[in-house]
Enzyme design. Structure first.
Site, PDB file in Angstrom:
ATOM      1  N   GLU A 109       0.818  -1.207   0.000  1.00  0.00           N
ATOM      2  CA  GLU A 109       0.000   0.000   0.000  1.00  0.00           C
ATOM      3  C   GLU A 109       0.856   1.264   0.000  1.00  0.00           C
ATOM      4  O   GLU A 109       0.520   2.252  -0.644  1.00  0.00           O
ATOM      5  CB  GLU A 109      -0.905  -0.012   1.232  1.00  0.00           C
ATOM      6  CG  GLU A 109      -1.919   1.098   1.227  1.00  0.00           C
ATOM      7  CD  GLU A 109      -2.591   1.238   2.575  1.00  0.00           C
ATOM      8  OE1 GLU A 109      -3.770   1.545   2.582  1.00  0.00           O
ATOM      9  OE2 GLU A 109      -1.928   1.037   3.612  1.00  0.00           O
ATOM     10  N   ASP A 110       1.940   1.220   0.747  1.00  0.00           N
ATOM     11  CA  ASP A 110       2.666   2.456   1.039  1.00  0.00           C
ATOM     12  C   ASP A 110       3.939   2.678   0.232  1.00  0.00           C
ATOM     13  O   ASP A 110       4.565   3.721   0.362  1.00  0.00           O
ATOM     14  CB  ASP A 110       3.043   2.495   2.535  1.00  0.00           C
ATOM     15  CG  ASP A 110       1.801   2.627   3.406  1.00  0.00           C
ATOM     16  OD1 ASP A 110       0.761   3.018   2.859  1.00  0.00           O
ATOM     17  OD2 ASP A 110       1.894   2.341   4.606  1.00  0.00           O
TER      18      ASP A 110
END
Ligand code: MN
Length: 564
Positions: free
Chosen positions: A67-68
């Site tokens: 996600e990051d």
């Protein structure tokens, strides 16, 4: 590097994952201002403490990477293998899910479980949630409420179902003040003194208990007091008119012994000295709670006219009560560490089956209860899927369901007018098989009619019902269109007074409505012609009409024709 990480081999996946995550999250900070890596590290430490396997610890370290950072799931699969990638993917999917306007907690719980075909997905998610709750104070007020709601409604109940009572209680208590600040403040104020009083009383009872057991030649592993958790106490108070005096297990004594035999021996000894309250003894050893909880509970009257709850269990039961499924799986893993790979592997292995089996059993035992546990009415992994609408509502469908099933679930007209569907943004055929977590959008066209062909592939009874009723309706319309609607009689007769009345009574006697009636006299003849029109009747009735009319005196000739 933290100590626990060093228990894993230097050239192993855990340390590699730590280095990978540290690099991926480089420069990022949490809302607390700490480096971001502290979060996956804390989550992985919890997983390590729950004694889960290496793939779980690795997945915990990597759970926020996709996600990051710019790293994709493909990279994770290449570097850490399919198993880890599978768990990380489940976790990423869970994160991407956002609740709709009117979130249905039970359906969301099911969705979360269905994402977690591999138990390790949900265990890492729970550890992630615990750490996020512990650091919730750094979030904005609206985020706090949202996350606290999810925790109390979704994750704590799931942890409870998995038998992880300690975690479930911790999650509840962490969320409680954010979600119900006034109630929390009231409770703290109300119970503080009571807790202290009961705690010091419990302390007084301990030596008495030890002596009692000594006389019966029992040496317990431990005798401790445990205070009821706040949120669970609050819920219990709500059920008991908010009367603290009615709560006997505010502070309970917990005796841990070596064997099941000793549990019952301890119980006998206690009941000999302190009278049990009737109806308060519960043998969860003989009949465990549906989430696997085992223990003996009894409530007895103790010195100074007090009432105390006592819980008796073995060490193994105690660990299972605290860690639930996690403890169970950890035991299994230690027991057959040789076949570790197999026991943690794919969906078909024994543990997965056990987990599904356990859910099924809970479902049975809770079938009649109204609380949240009555929800497990479905066999998650074999028979149901959970898909998401563009508004993020979760829809529960049978496995193998198609966009048509989905459309009919939303509304019969959406089903009828369905011309196509998009799943996760891509156009798919209408007989496409949906999977849990799919985001489904239906394309409709006004005036479009459903196809009978759809009956070949739809799975839900709702879609079948609508399609069948539509087909029936269509058949009826075809019948209507091809079958004559009316029949018209022409009766040539010698006009006489009362003749018309005789004709109409034939129809009345046979209960046939006359829709049209006319009598005309042809001036050239002495005959008159009566025309009677009525709704189409059966052949049998038609014959009767003809016979009866012929038998009327004055009738010369009768004919009929069908008209539309
Ligand atoms: Mn996280």
């Amino acid at each position: 590097m933290e100590k626990w990480l060093l228990t894993y081999p230097e050239d192993g996946l855990v340390q590699k994952a730590y280095a990978f995550a540290e690099d991926a999250h480089k420069g990022m900070t949490r809302d607390s201002g700490e480096p971001f890596i502290t979060h996956p590290l804390a989550v992985a430490k919890l997983i390590h403490e729950w004694r889960l396997d290496e793939a779980s610890v690795v997945s915990a370290l990597l759970h926020d990477v996709v996600e990051d950072s710019e790293y994709s799931l493909k990279t994770i699969e290449k570097q850490f293998g399919e198993e880890v990638a599978h768990i990380v993917n489940g976790l990423t999917k869970l994160k991407e899910f956002k609740y709709g306007e009117n979130p249905d907690s039970e359906n969301i719980r099911k969705l979360v479980l269905s994402f977690s075909k591999d138990l390790r997905v949900i265990l890492v998610k729970l550890a992630d949630r615990l750490h996020n709750m512990q650091t919730l104070k750094f979030k904005s007020a609206s985020k706090q409420k949202e996350i606290a709601w999810e925790t109390i409604e979704i994750y704590a109940p799931i942890a409870y179902r998995l038998g992880m009572q300690k975690l479930s209680g911790e999650l509840d208590d962490l969320a409680f003040p954010y979600l119900y600040p006034d109630e929390y403040a009231w409770l703290m104020d109300a119970v503080k003194e009571k807790y202290e009083e009961r705690e010091s009383y419990a302390k007084k009872l301990k030596p008495l208990l030890h002596d009692m057991l000594k006389d019966s030649h029992i040496v317990p592993i431990s005798v401790d007091s445990r205070a009821k958790r706040y949120y669970s106490l609050y819920r219990k108070l709500l059920r008991n008119d908010m009367e603290l005096e009615k709560i006997y297990d505010l502070v309970a004594l917990r005796i841990i012994v070596h064997s099941v035999e000793e549990c019952y021996a301890v119980l006998g000894t206690i009941h000999k000295h302190w009278a049990p309250l009737s109806g308060r003894f519960k043998d969860y050893i003989a009949v465990p709670k549906p989430n696997g909880y085992r223990s003996l509970h009894t409530t007895v009257s103790t010195p100074d006219a007090k009432i105390t709850e006592i819980q008796i269990r073995t060490q193994e039961m105690h660990e299972e009560a605290e860690f639930g499924i996690a403890a169970h799986w950890a035991y299994e893993q230690i027991k057959d560490s040789k076949s570790k790979k197999e026991t943690w592997g794919g969906v078909k292995n024994r543990k997965e089956l056990l987990w599904v089996e356990q859910l099924r059993n809970w479902q049975k035992s809770f079938a009649n209860q109204k609380d949240f546990l009555d929800s497990l009415k479905v066999d998650f992994f074999k028979e149901r899927i959970f898909v998401v609408t563009p508004k993020n509502d979760v829809i529960d469908l049978p496995a193998g369901a198609t966009p048509i099933d989905f459309a009919y679930h939303i509304h019969s007209e959406i089903g009828n007018q369905c011309v196509g569907a998009r799943v996760n943004g891509k156009i798919v055929p209408i007989d496409y098989e949906l999977h849990s977590g799919d985001l489904v959008e239906i394309m409709t066209q006004k005036g479009k009619k459903p196809s009978e062909d759809w009956l070949r592939f739809v799975k839900s009874s709702m879609a079948k019902k609508y399609l069948r009723s539509f087909t029936r309706e269509k058949d009826r319309k075809i019948k209507k269109a091809t079958h004559p609607q009316h029949v018209e009689f022409k009766i040539v007769n010698l006009d006489r007074p009362g003749y018309l009345k005789d004709v109409t009574s034939v129809f009345a006697d046979l209960k046939i409505n006359i829709e049209f009636l006319n009598s005309q006299t042809d001036p050239r003849f002495t005959y008159s012609i009566v025309t009677v029109r009525c709704p189409s009747v059966s052949q049998e009735k038609l014959q009767k009409v003809l016979v009866k009319i012929k038998s009327i005196s004055g009738t010369n000739e009768v004919s009929f024709k069908y008209i539309r």
